[in-house]
Scaffold this motif. Structure first.
Motif, PDB file in Angstrom:
ATOM      1  N   ASN A  21       0.805  -1.223   0.000  1.00  0.00           N
ATOM      2  CA  ASN A  21       0.000   0.000   0.000  1.00  0.00           C
ATOM      3  C   ASN A  21       0.834   1.267   0.000  1.00  0.00           C
ATOM      4  N   ASP A  22       2.085   1.202   0.495  1.00  0.00           N
ATOM      5  CA  ASP A  22       2.892   2.418   0.505  1.00  0.00           C
ATOM      6  C   ASP A  22       3.602   2.652  -0.820  1.00  0.00           C
ATOM      7  N   GLY A  23       3.479   1.725  -1.768  1.00  0.00           N
ATOM      8  CA  GLY A  23       4.050   1.932  -3.092  1.00  0.00           C
ATOM      9  C   GLY A  23       3.187   2.908  -3.878  1.00  0.00           C
ATOM     10  N   ASN A  24       3.809   3.787  -4.618  1.00  0.00           N
ATOM     11  CA  ASN A  24       3.085   4.781  -5.393  1.00  0.00           C
ATOM     12  C   ASN A  24       3.005   4.300  -6.844  1.00  0.00           C
ATOM     13  N   PRO A  25       1.802   3.883  -7.313  1.00  0.00           N
ATOM     14  CA  PRO A  25       1.720   3.377  -8.679  1.00  0.00           C
ATOM     15  C   PRO A  25       1.942   4.471  -9.714  1.00  0.00           C
ATOM     16  N   THR A  26       2.741   4.175 -10.719  1.00  0.00           N
ATOM     17  CA  THR A  26       2.937   5.062 -11.855  1.00  0.00           C
ATOM     18  C   THR A  26       2.395   4.347 -13.081  1.00  0.00           C
ATOM     19  N   THR A  27       1.634   5.045 -13.885  1.00  0.00           N
ATOM     20  CA  THR A  27       0.961   4.394 -15.010  1.00  0.00           C
ATOM     21  C   THR A  27       1.188   5.171 -16.297  1.00  0.00           C
ATOM     22  N   ASN A  28       1.553   4.449 -17.348  1.00  0.00           N
ATOM     23  CA  ASN A  28       1.563   4.978 -18.713  1.00  0.00           C
ATOM     24  C   ASN A  28       0.324   4.415 -19.387  1.00  0.00           C
ATOM     25  N   LEU A  29      -0.297   5.194 -20.251  1.00  0.00           N
ATOM     26  CA  LEU A  29      -1.575   4.807 -20.822  1.00  0.00           C
ATOM     27  C   LEU A  29      -1.630   5.177 -22.294  1.00  0.00           C
ATOM     28  N   TRP A  30      -2.285   4.344 -23.110  1.00  0.00           N
ATOM     29  CA  TRP A  30      -2.474   4.652 -24.528  1.00  0.00           C
ATOM     30  C   TRP A  30      -3.695   3.935 -25.077  1.00  0.00           C
ATOM     31  N   PHE A  31      -4.292   4.534 -26.098  1.00  0.00           N
ATOM     32  CA  PHE A  31      -5.321   3.881 -26.905  1.00  0.00           C
ATOM     33  C   PHE A  31      -4.626   3.286 -28.118  1.00  0.00           C
ATOM     34  N   ALA A  32      -5.103   2.133 -28.578  1.00  0.00           N
ATOM     35  CA  ALA A  32      -4.627   1.566 -29.845  1.00  0.00           C
ATOM     36  C   ALA A  32      -5.843   1.171 -30.678  1.00  0.00           C
ATOM     37  N   ARG A  33      -5.784   1.524 -31.957  1.00  0.00           N
ATOM     38  CA  ARG A  33      -6.846   1.172 -32.905  1.00  0.00           C
ATOM     39  C   ARG A  33      -6.246   0.260 -33.965  1.00  0.00           C
ATOM     40  N   TYR A  34      -6.889  -0.882 -34.152  1.00  0.00           N
ATOM     41  CA  TYR A  34      -6.457  -1.845 -35.153  1.00  0.00           C
ATOM     42  C   TYR A  34      -7.518  -1.919 -36.240  1.00  0.00           C
ATOM     43  N   ASN A  35      -7.104  -1.658 -37.471  1.00  0.00           N
ATOM     44  CA  ASN A  35      -7.973  -1.888 -38.615  1.00  0.00           C
ATOM     45  C   ASN A  35      -7.536  -3.176 -39.293  1.00  0.00           C
ATOM     46  N   LYS A  36      -8.195  -3.544 -40.346  1.00  0.00           N
ATOM     47  CA  LYS A  36      -7.904  -4.802 -41.034  1.00  0.00           C
ATOM     48  C   LYS A  36      -6.418  -4.867 -41.405  1.00  0.00           C
ATOM     49  N   GLY A  37      -5.755  -5.964 -41.004  1.00  0.00           N
ATOM     50  CA  GLY A  37      -4.348  -6.178 -41.319  1.00  0.00           C
ATOM     51  C   GLY A  37      -3.380  -5.633 -40.275  1.00  0.00           C
ATOM     52  N   ASP A  38      -3.854  -4.769 -39.363  1.00  0.00           N
ATOM     53  CA  ASP A  38      -2.980  -4.229 -38.315  1.00  0.00           C
ATOM     54  C   ASP A  38      -2.661  -5.314 -37.285  1.00  0.00           C
TER      55      ASP A  38
END
Length: 182
Positions: A89-106
């Motif tokens: 509980n004393d650990g401070n979470p650090t978060t990186n975040l992103w959206f990803a969009r996949y179309n046909k073939g991605d």
């Protein structure tokens, strides 16, 4: 030759309010300009389009809800797998975040997040018919893309996404570390 199959705990859960949450996230997606791999200034394994959040100030309430839920699940269920001291509980979470969009073939190259995260996650926002699964490379285990599902796993676990067979598969993904020095 020696073949070793790694064993890791992986959390797969469905958010109880995913339908309304995903409607809000789909509205959020419209606010951001996605980048192709060629136009992305960050190193990426995603061979589709994405948007990286450089500041938590850009996160919407729906994104914050997902991140808080992931932090809670990771602390509850991955303590034995991940460095337990880092998840206290004393650990401070650090978060990186992103959206990803996949179309046909991605697709996404096989990779891990070992240098970036103790825990990685993928939350499925939009999964039309033909959406590719998340595949854990060492075991070959496939996690079906289903709206509202989150997959949380150790950052050392190799994974990828095979070529997608539809347009507009959207995920919210991230890395979580724990900084014990703050």
């Amino acid at each position: 030759m020696l073949t070793i199959i790694e064993r890791h705990n992986v959390i797969v859960e469905k958010h109880p309010h995913y339908q309304s949450l995903n409607m809000k996230l789909m509205e959020d997606v419209k606010k951001f300009k996605f980048y192709s791999p060629k136009n992305n200034s960050h190193l990426t394994n995603i061979q589709g389009s994405q948007y990286n959040f450089h500041s938590k100030d850009l996160w919407t309430p729906s994104m914050n809800l997902i991140v808080d839920w992931v932090h809670m699940l990771a602390r509850e269920k991955l303590r034995a797998t991940i460095n337990a001291g880092a998840m206290e509980n004393d650990g401070n979470p650090t978060t990186n975040l992103w959206f990803a969009r996949y179309n046909k073939g991605d697709y996404t190259f096989d990779h891990d997040h070992a240098w970036f995260a103790l825990v990685a996650f993928v939350y499925f926002v939009n999964s039309p018919s033909g959406s590719s699964p998340l595949v854990f490379s060492t075991s070959g285990k496939k996690i079906k893309a289903e709206e509202g599902k989150v997959v949380i796993f150790p950052g050392t676990l190799r994974h990828g996404v095979p070529p997608n067979k539809c347009d507009n598969r959207i995920v919210l993904a991230g890395n979580i570390g724990y900084d014990l020095n703050t």
